[in-house]
Motif scaffolding. Structure first.
Motif, PDB file in Angstrom:
ATOM      1  N   PRO A  40     -12.448  -3.239  -3.021  1.00 25.12           N
ATOM      2  CA  PRO A  40     -12.799  -3.332  -4.436  1.00 25.12           C
ATOM      3  C   PRO A  40     -12.625  -2.259  -5.390  1.00 25.12           C
ATOM      4  O   PRO A  40     -12.797  -2.477  -6.605  1.00 25.12           O
ATOM      5  N   THR A  41     -12.258  -0.610  -4.857  1.00 25.50           N
ATOM      6  CA  THR A  41     -11.188   0.056  -6.114  1.00 25.50           C
ATOM      7  C   THR A  41     -10.522  -0.565  -6.660  1.00 25.50           C
ATOM      8  O   THR A  41      -9.985   0.774  -7.125  1.00 25.50           O
ATOM      9  N   LEU A  42      -9.790  -1.079  -5.476  1.00 18.09           N
ATOM     10  CA  LEU A  42      -7.997  -0.747  -6.569  1.00 18.09           C
ATOM     11  C   LEU A  42      -7.452  -2.186  -6.995  1.00 18.09           C
ATOM     12  O   LEU A  42      -6.478  -2.121  -7.336  1.00 18.09           O
ATOM     13  N   GLY A  43      -8.052  -3.432  -7.028  1.00 26.02           N
ATOM     14  CA  GLY A  43      -7.519  -4.682  -8.273  1.00 26.02           C
ATOM     15  C   GLY A  43      -6.387  -5.223  -7.383  1.00 26.02           C
ATOM     16  O   GLY A  43      -6.246  -5.162  -6.303  1.00 26.02           O
ATOM     17  N   SER A  44      -5.526  -5.151  -7.940  1.00 23.77           N
ATOM     18  CA  SER A  44      -4.290  -5.674  -7.731  1.00 23.77           C
ATOM     19  C   SER A  44      -3.558  -4.922  -6.838  1.00 23.77           C
ATOM     20  O   SER A  44      -2.391  -5.885  -6.143  1.00 23.77           O
ATOM     21  N   ASP A  45      -3.854  -3.195  -6.853  1.00 28.34           N
ATOM     22  CA  ASP A  45      -2.988  -2.494  -5.591  1.00 28.34           C
ATOM     23  C   ASP A  45      -3.932  -3.072  -3.975  1.00 28.34           C
ATOM     24  O   ASP A  45      -2.979  -1.512  -3.228  1.00 28.34           O
ATOM     25  N   THR A  46      -4.121  -3.258  -3.616  1.00 30.41           N
ATOM     26  CA  THR A  46      -5.225  -3.761  -2.348  1.00 30.41           C
ATOM     27  C   THR A  46      -3.656  -3.945  -1.539  1.00 30.41           C
ATOM     28  O   THR A  46      -4.191  -3.529  -0.181  1.00 30.41           O
ATOM     29  N   ALA A  47      -3.272  -5.208  -2.005  1.00 29.94           N
ATOM     30  CA  ALA A  47      -1.555  -5.238  -0.437  1.00 29.94           C
ATOM     31  C   ALA A  47      -1.593  -4.460  -0.911  1.00 29.94           C
ATOM     32  O   ALA A  47      -0.870  -3.693   0.458  1.00 29.94           O
ATOM     33  N   LEU A  48      -0.682  -3.709  -1.616  1.00 29.84           N
ATOM     34  CA  LEU A  48      -0.096  -2.455  -1.982  1.00 29.84           C
ATOM     35  C   LEU A  48      -0.608  -1.379  -0.790  1.00 29.84           C
ATOM     36  O   LEU A  48       0.057  -0.678   0.586  1.00 29.84           O
ATOM     37  N   LEU A  49      -1.657  -0.642  -0.902  1.00 30.24           N
ATOM     38  CA  LEU A  49      -2.458   0.159  -0.013  1.00 30.24           C
ATOM     39  C   LEU A  49      -2.236   0.144   1.194  1.00 30.24           C
ATOM     40  O   LEU A  49      -2.259   0.565   2.509  1.00 30.24           O
ATOM     41  N   SER A  50      -2.501  -1.869   1.308  1.00 29.81           N
ATOM     42  CA  SER A  50      -3.283  -1.922   2.604  1.00 29.81           C
ATOM     43  C   SER A  50      -1.562  -1.879   3.403  1.00 29.81           C
ATOM     44  O   SER A  50      -1.684  -1.020   4.880  1.00 29.81           O
ATOM     45  N   ALA A  51      -0.449  -2.163   2.815  1.00 23.95           N
ATOM     46  CA  ALA A  51       1.033  -1.993   4.012  1.00 23.95           C
ATOM     47  C   ALA A  51       1.550  -0.008   3.883  1.00 23.95           C
ATOM     48  O   ALA A  51       1.825  -0.610   4.881  1.00 23.95           O
ATOM     49  N   ALA A  52       0.795  -0.207   2.425  1.00 20.85           N
ATOM     50  CA  ALA A  52       0.998   1.901   3.240  1.00 20.85           C
ATOM     51  C   ALA A  52       0.519   2.427   3.791  1.00 20.85           C
ATOM     52  O   ALA A  52       1.122   3.043   5.126  1.00 20.85           O
ATOM     53  N   ALA A  53      -0.749   1.655   4.142  1.00 23.13           N
ATOM     54  CA  ALA A  53      -2.066   2.087   5.777  1.00 23.13           C
ATOM     55  C   ALA A  53      -1.654   2.049   6.965  1.00 23.13           C
ATOM     56  O   ALA A  53      -1.164   3.078   7.601  1.00 23.13           O
ATOM     57  N   ARG A  87       7.906   0.746  -4.634  1.00 16.85           N
ATOM     58  CA  ARG A  87       6.543   1.830  -4.552  1.00 16.85           C
ATOM     59  C   ARG A  87       5.585   2.092  -3.345  1.00 16.85           C
ATOM     60  O   ARG A  87       5.511   3.124  -2.988  1.00 16.85           O
ATOM     61  N   LEU A  88       6.259   0.791  -2.691  1.00 18.46           N
ATOM     62  CA  LEU A  88       5.578   0.799  -0.966  1.00 18.46           C
ATOM     63  C   LEU A  88       6.403   2.419  -0.330  1.00 18.46           C
ATOM     64  O   LEU A  88       6.050   3.131   0.895  1.00 18.46           O
ATOM     65  N   THR A  89       7.951   2.260  -0.834  1.00 17.92           N
ATOM     66  CA  THR A  89       8.716   3.930   0.295  1.00 17.92           C
ATOM     67  C   THR A  89       8.015   4.614  -0.332  1.00 17.92           C
ATOM     68  O   THR A  89       8.487   5.533   0.244  1.00 17.92           O
ATOM     69  N   ARG A  90       8.069   4.368  -1.843  1.00 14.62           N
ATOM     70  CA  ARG A  90       7.397   6.291  -2.578  1.00 14.62           C
ATOM     71  C   ARG A  90       6.434   6.580  -1.823  1.00 14.62           C
ATOM     72  O   ARG A  90       5.968   7.413  -1.501  1.00 14.62           O
ATOM     73  N   LEU A  91       5.858   5.665  -2.155  1.00 12.66           N
ATOM     74  CA  LEU A  91       3.840   6.094  -1.015  1.00 12.66           C
ATOM     75  C   LEU A  91       3.300   6.339   0.494  1.00 12.66           C
ATOM     76  O   LEU A  91       3.669   7.518   0.777  1.00 12.66           O
TER      77      LEU A  91
END
Length: 190
Positions: A40-53, A87-91
């Motif tokens: 809920p805090t990330l909006g459109s970046d939710t999938a990116l954070l999930s993948a990076a995590a 962005r994923l690789t940089r994270l």
């Protein structure tokens, strides 16, 4: 809201970590669960954070350990073998104050050159939060307990011990900022 990281990211992480490093895989799954909580805090970046995590520690996989520095090895693997998003690789390359550990290893210039730090502080903080509030077994913990566990596991005078002590104030600050954002979004504490 999805309850799992994107399937492709989970499959890659599981393939690389589950059999060879089951404890690391348990941690990665726990980090991914924390990312889902923060959606809920990330909006459109939710999938990116999930993948990076779920992928943040993929560079620990024995077959990927080119430099022995897991953030760099993991980011290179994702870029070179999977054509992963920049962005994923940089994270992945810069998760949890990795620049400080890269400096300890004499790899900071290389890390900065190949994978510049992403400038989205909310996203960077969120990944720090997910990683540093998840114990090695995948269970939630506090960032204070996590840092103490890392120092205890590696030793205070080790390269990792020195790095994590230097990074500790940055880690705790990122966790506090993320918890504040989560509270505004109505996300319950861990």
């Amino acid at each position: 809201m999805s309850t799992l990281p994107p399937d492709w990211a989970k499959e890659i992480a599981e393939q690389e970590l589950a059999a060879s490093l089951p404890r690391r895989w348990a941690h990665s799954q726990g980090v991914a669960r924390q990312a889902v909580r923060l959606a809920p805090t990330l909006g459109s970046d939710t999938a990116l954070l999930s993948a990076a995590a779920v992928l943040h520690d993929v560079g620990y996989a024995p077959r990927l350990a080119g430099t022995g520095f897991h953030p760099l090895d993991g980011a290179r693997f994702l870029r070179d073998s999977h054509g992963a998003d920049e962005r994923l690789t940089r994270l992945v390359a810069n998760h949890s104050s990795a620049l400080l550990e890269a400096e300890e290893r004499g790899l900071r210039h290389l890390l900065e050159l190949e994978f510049p730090l992403i400038e989205d502080q909310v996203l960077v903080d969120a990944l720090v939060y997910c990683d540093m509030t998840t114990a090695p077994d995948g269970e939630p913990t506090s960032s204070e307990q996590r840092v103490a566990e890392i120092v205890g596991r590696y030793g205070g005078d080790s390269m990792v011990g020195r790095f994590i002590r230097r990074a500790e104030p940055l880690i705790h600050a990122a966790v506090v900022r993320t918890e504040e954002r989560a509270a505004v979004a109505g996300v319950q504490p861990r």
